[in-house]
Design a protein around this motif. Structure first.
Motif, mmCIF file in Angstrom:
data_model
loop_
_atom_site.group_PDB
_atom_site.id
_atom_site.type_symbol
_atom_site.label_atom_id
_atom_site.label_comp_id
_atom_site.label_asym_id
_atom_site.label_seq_id
_atom_site.Cartn_x
_atom_site.Cartn_y
_atom_site.Cartn_z
ATOM 1 N N PRO A 11 -2.372 -4.887 2.938
ATOM 2 C CA PRO A 11 -1.927 -3.917 3.742
ATOM 3 C C PRO A 11 -2.426 -3.216 4.227
ATOM 4 C CG PRO A 11 -0.698 -4.381 1.574
ATOM 5 C CD PRO A 11 -2.013 -5.529 1.590
ATOM 6 N N ASN A 12 -3.689 -2.508 3.452
ATOM 7 C CA ASN A 12 -4.668 -1.391 4.586
ATOM 8 C C ASN A 12 -5.409 -2.065 5.180
ATOM 9 O OD1 ASN A 12 -6.246 -3.440 2.337
ATOM 10 N ND2 ASN A 12 -6.891 -1.153 1.605
ATOM 11 N N SER A 13 -4.910 -3.367 5.989
ATOM 12 C CA SER A 13 -5.997 -3.419 6.807
ATOM 13 C C SER A 13 -5.443 -3.037 8.459
ATOM 14 C CB SER A 13 -6.757 -4.942 7.063
ATOM 15 O OG SER A 13 -7.078 -5.542 7.816
ATOM 16 N N HIS A 14 -6.097 -3.270 9.342
ATOM 17 C CA HIS A 14 -6.195 -3.472 10.546
ATOM 18 C C HIS A 14 -5.007 -4.805 10.576
ATOM 19 C CE1 HIS A 14 -6.392 -2.500 14.769
ATOM 20 N NE2 HIS A 14 -6.087 -3.973 15.575
ATOM 21 N N ILE A 118 -10.891 -4.490 9.232
ATOM 22 C CA ILE A 118 -10.401 -5.928 9.131
ATOM 23 C C ILE A 118 -10.517 -6.632 6.944
ATOM 24 C CG2 ILE A 118 -10.396 -8.521 9.347
ATOM 25 C CD1 ILE A 118 -8.851 -6.726 11.656
ATOM 26 N N ILE A 119 -9.293 -6.042 6.375
ATOM 27 C CA ILE A 119 -9.148 -6.053 5.022
ATOM 28 C C ILE A 119 -8.435 -7.058 4.707
ATOM 29 C CG2 ILE A 119 -9.073 -4.922 2.612
ATOM 30 C CD1 ILE A 119 -9.119 -2.144 3.730
ATOM 31 N N ALA A 120 -9.284 -8.784 4.213
ATOM 32 C CA ALA A 120 -7.894 -10.000 4.348
ATOM 33 C C ALA A 120 -9.219 -10.713 3.005
ATOM 34 C CB ALA A 120 -8.744 -10.746 5.151
ATOM 35 N N GLN A 162 -8.309 -5.783 -8.076
ATOM 36 C CA GLN A 162 -7.442 -5.755 -7.526
ATOM 37 C C GLN A 162 -6.357 -4.371 -7.593
ATOM 38 O OE1 GLN A 162 -5.026 -9.213 -8.320
ATOM 39 N NE2 GLN A 162 -6.504 -10.566 -7.128
ATOM 40 N N LEU A 163 -7.449 -3.940 -9.080
ATOM 41 C CA LEU A 163 -6.170 -2.886 -9.357
ATOM 42 C C LEU A 163 -6.773 -1.868 -8.677
ATOM 43 C CD1 LEU A 163 -4.368 -1.194 -11.310
ATOM 44 C CD2 LEU A 163 -5.865 -0.635 -13.241
ATOM 45 N N GLN A 164 -7.703 -1.619 -8.270
ATOM 46 C CA GLN A 164 -9.112 -0.737 -7.513
ATOM 47 C C GLN A 164 -8.196 -0.715 -6.150
ATOM 48 O OE1 GLN A 164 -12.748 -1.125 -6.878
ATOM 49 N NE2 GLN A 164 -13.395 0.747 -6.065
ATOM 50 N N GLN A 165 -7.994 -1.695 -5.621
ATOM 51 C CA GLN A 165 -7.663 -1.918 -4.408
ATOM 52 C C GLN A 165 -5.837 -1.301 -3.444
ATOM 53 O OE1 GLN A 165 -8.679 -2.933 -1.254
ATOM 54 N NE2 GLN A 165 -10.664 -3.213 -2.322
ATOM 55 N N TYR A 166 -5.590 -1.801 -5.433
ATOM 56 C CA TYR A 166 -3.684 -1.069 -4.845
ATOM 57 C C TYR A 166 -3.986 0.664 -5.215
ATOM 58 C CZ TYR A 166 -2.109 -5.785 -6.517
ATOM 59 O OH TYR A 166 -2.514 -7.194 -6.084
ATOM 60 N N LEU A 167 -4.185 1.448 -6.187
ATOM 61 C CA LEU A 167 -5.056 2.121 -6.532
ATOM 62 C C LEU A 167 -5.391 2.747 -4.674
ATOM 63 C CD1 LEU A 167 -6.563 3.072 -9.771
ATOM 64 C CD2 LEU A 167 -4.397 3.528 -9.087
ATOM 65 N N GLN A 168 -6.342 1.971 -3.532
ATOM 66 C CA GLN A 168 -6.882 2.792 -2.938
ATOM 67 C C GLN A 168 -5.782 2.417 -1.255
ATOM 68 O OE1 GLN A 168 -10.321 0.260 -1.712
ATOM 69 N NE2 GLN A 168 -11.643 1.314 -2.800
ATOM 70 N N GLU A 169 -4.911 1.582 -1.968
ATOM 71 C CA GLU A 169 -3.646 1.523 -1.045
ATOM 72 C C GLU A 169 -2.499 2.444 -0.867
ATOM 73 O OE1 GLU A 169 -0.326 -1.651 0.149
ATOM 74 O OE2 GLU A 169 -1.893 -2.366 -1.146
ATOM 75 N N ALA A 171 -3.165 5.840 -2.600
ATOM 76 C CA ALA A 171 -4.293 6.268 -1.782
ATOM 77 C C ALA A 171 -3.927 7.010 -0.176
ATOM 78 C CB ALA A 171 -5.243 7.165 -2.762
ATOM 79 N N HIS A 172 -3.928 5.451 0.460
ATOM 80 C CA HIS A 172 -4.127 5.829 1.515
ATOM 81 C C HIS A 172 -2.560 6.386 2.240
ATOM 82 C CE1 HIS A 172 -4.835 4.582 6.337
ATOM 83 N NE2 HIS A 172 -4.164 4.316 6.384
ATOM 84 N N ARG A 173 -1.749 5.339 1.342
ATOM 85 C CA ARG A 173 -0.186 5.849 1.934
ATOM 86 C C ARG A 173 -0.280 6.916 1.911
ATOM 87 N NH1 ARG A 173 3.461 0.969 0.377
ATOM 88 N NH2 ARG A 173 2.318 -0.676 0.852
ATOM 89 N N GLU A 174 -0.269 7.796 0.988
ATOM 90 C CA GLU A 174 -0.081 8.958 0.557
ATOM 91 C C GLU A 174 -0.979 10.045 1.387
ATOM 92 O OE1 GLU A 174 -0.934 12.630 -3.271
ATOM 93 O OE2 GLU A 174 -1.935 10.952 -3.345
ATOM 94 N N GLN A 175 -2.228 9.606 1.932
ATOM 95 C CA GLN A 175 -2.931 10.300 2.990
ATOM 96 C C GLN A 175 -1.658 10.636 3.993
ATOM 97 O OE1 GLN A 175 -5.408 12.324 2.624
ATOM 98 N NE2 GLN A 175 -5.446 12.904 4.136
ATOM 99 N N MET A 176 -1.062 9.022 4.246
ATOM 100 C CA MET A 176 -0.746 8.892 5.393
ATOM 101 C C MET A 176 0.919 9.859 5.652
ATOM 102 S SD MET A 176 -1.111 5.387 6.486
ATOM 103 C CE MET A 176 0.487 5.024 8.062
ATOM 104 N N LEU A 177 1.065 10.050 3.950
ATOM 105 C CA LEU A 177 2.010 11.443 4.543
ATOM 106 C C LEU A 177 2.031 12.030 4.426
ATOM 107 C CD1 LEU A 177 4.341 9.067 1.442
ATOM 108 C CD2 LEU A 177 5.218 9.237 3.302
#
Length: 305
Positions: A11-14, A118-120, A162-169, A171-177
């Motif tokens: 989700p947090n990838s190009h 690119i994050i896959a 994976q939990l760390q990835q979810y937290l980063q995602e 945080a990314h969405r929060e930053q976008m908001l």
């Protein structure tokens, strides 16, 4: 059969389409240029942060390997960079379910646009069609000593990542908001300023119209009070004043021009006098030097006698 790798967009990838690539040989990973265009069966991405030859992915000796080929922005496996910038990394073994990142997010200062990386999540399959062992799929061994509750012992590094990835995602969405909220606040502030400016312009326009109406009324009253004969006399008087002012100005300009000519003449005379004085000084200096030489000659004769 041939080994295969499936890359799924995170989700947090190009954004990119899912890739299913057959690893009959080393697969090049890189940026889309010229004839190298993105396709579902290759690892070419339309992403600006990737290098043209970014990394290699291959299957060898029943293992899957990933290597960074001197990319500018790096290659990451489970958030660990394989090599320093513009340096080739050693072959790194990867497992099914690993999170692979090519490049890093880059912000373009000129337009304040962020280019995503690119994050896959990669799923690897052996030539016989079975999925390659995940990083946490270890063979059974001797029982672990009881170090704590079973729920704690069963937590694997992959789950933590994976939990760390979810937290980063998140945080990314929060930053976008937050960025969107800041943009909305800025738009609201600009709208309020524009509304205030429009209201002030409307008030100024009303004041100007009222002033014009007053001036028109005064002009009409003045026109009624003044007869045509009086207006003609006043016009004649204004023209006479104009002629007087023009003559005075012309006389002043003539006098100033005459004074300028006199000053230029005096300056020329002064320069000529200075030149004559300089010539005379040069002649006197030469006479003085000749007298000094004669005096020295006489002193020498006197000494000889």
């Amino acid at each position: 059969m041939t080994s295969m790798a499936i890359l799924t967009c995170r989700p947090n990838s190009h954004p990119f389409q899912e890739r299913r690539v057959l690893l009959t040989e080393a697969m090049k990973i890189g940026r889309s240029v010229a004839r190298a265009r993105p396709a579902p069966n290759n690892c070419i991405f339309d992403c600006k942060v990737l290098s043209r030859n970014h990394a290699l992915l291959w299957f060898e000796n029943s293992k899957f390997f990933l290597q960074d080929t001197k990319s500018s922005n790096g290659t990451f496996v489970n958030n660990q960079r394989l090599s320093k910038g513009s340096e080739e990394s050693p072959a790194h073994e990867i497992h099914s379910g690993d999170i692979i990142q090519f490049g890093v997010d880059v912000m373009e200062n000129s337009r304040k646009v962020t280019h995503g990386c690119i994050i896959a999540q990669i799923h690897l399959y052996n030539p016989d069609g079975t999925e390659f062992k995940p990083r946490n799929g270890m063979a059974p061994g001797p029982p672990l000593p009881l170090m704590g509750p079973p729920s704690v012992i069963q937590i694997q590094a992959q789950d933590l990542y994976q939990l760390q990835q979810y937290l980063q995602e998140a945080a990314h969405r929060e930053q976008m908001l937050e960025n969107k909220l800041a943009m909305l606040q800025r738009v609201m502030s600009e709208t309020q300023e524009a509304s205030q400016s429009s209201w002030q312009a409307l008030i100024d326009e009303d004041r100007l119209l009222s002033r014009l109406e007053v001036l028109e009324s005064q002009l009409q009253a003045f026109a009624k009070n003044q007869t045509e004969e009086s207006l003609r006399k006043e016009l004649v008087a204004l023209q006479e004043d104009k002629h007087i002012y023009e003559n005075t100005a012309k006389e002043s300009l003539r006098r100033i021009f005459q004074e300028k000519l006199e000053i230029v003449t005096k300056l020329s005379d002064t320069e000529r006098t200075c030149s004559n004085v300089e010539d005379e000084c040069t002649h006197l200096k030469e006479s003085y030097e000749m007298s000094q030489e004669e005096l020295k000659a006489l002193a020498a004769k006197h000494s000889d006698k």
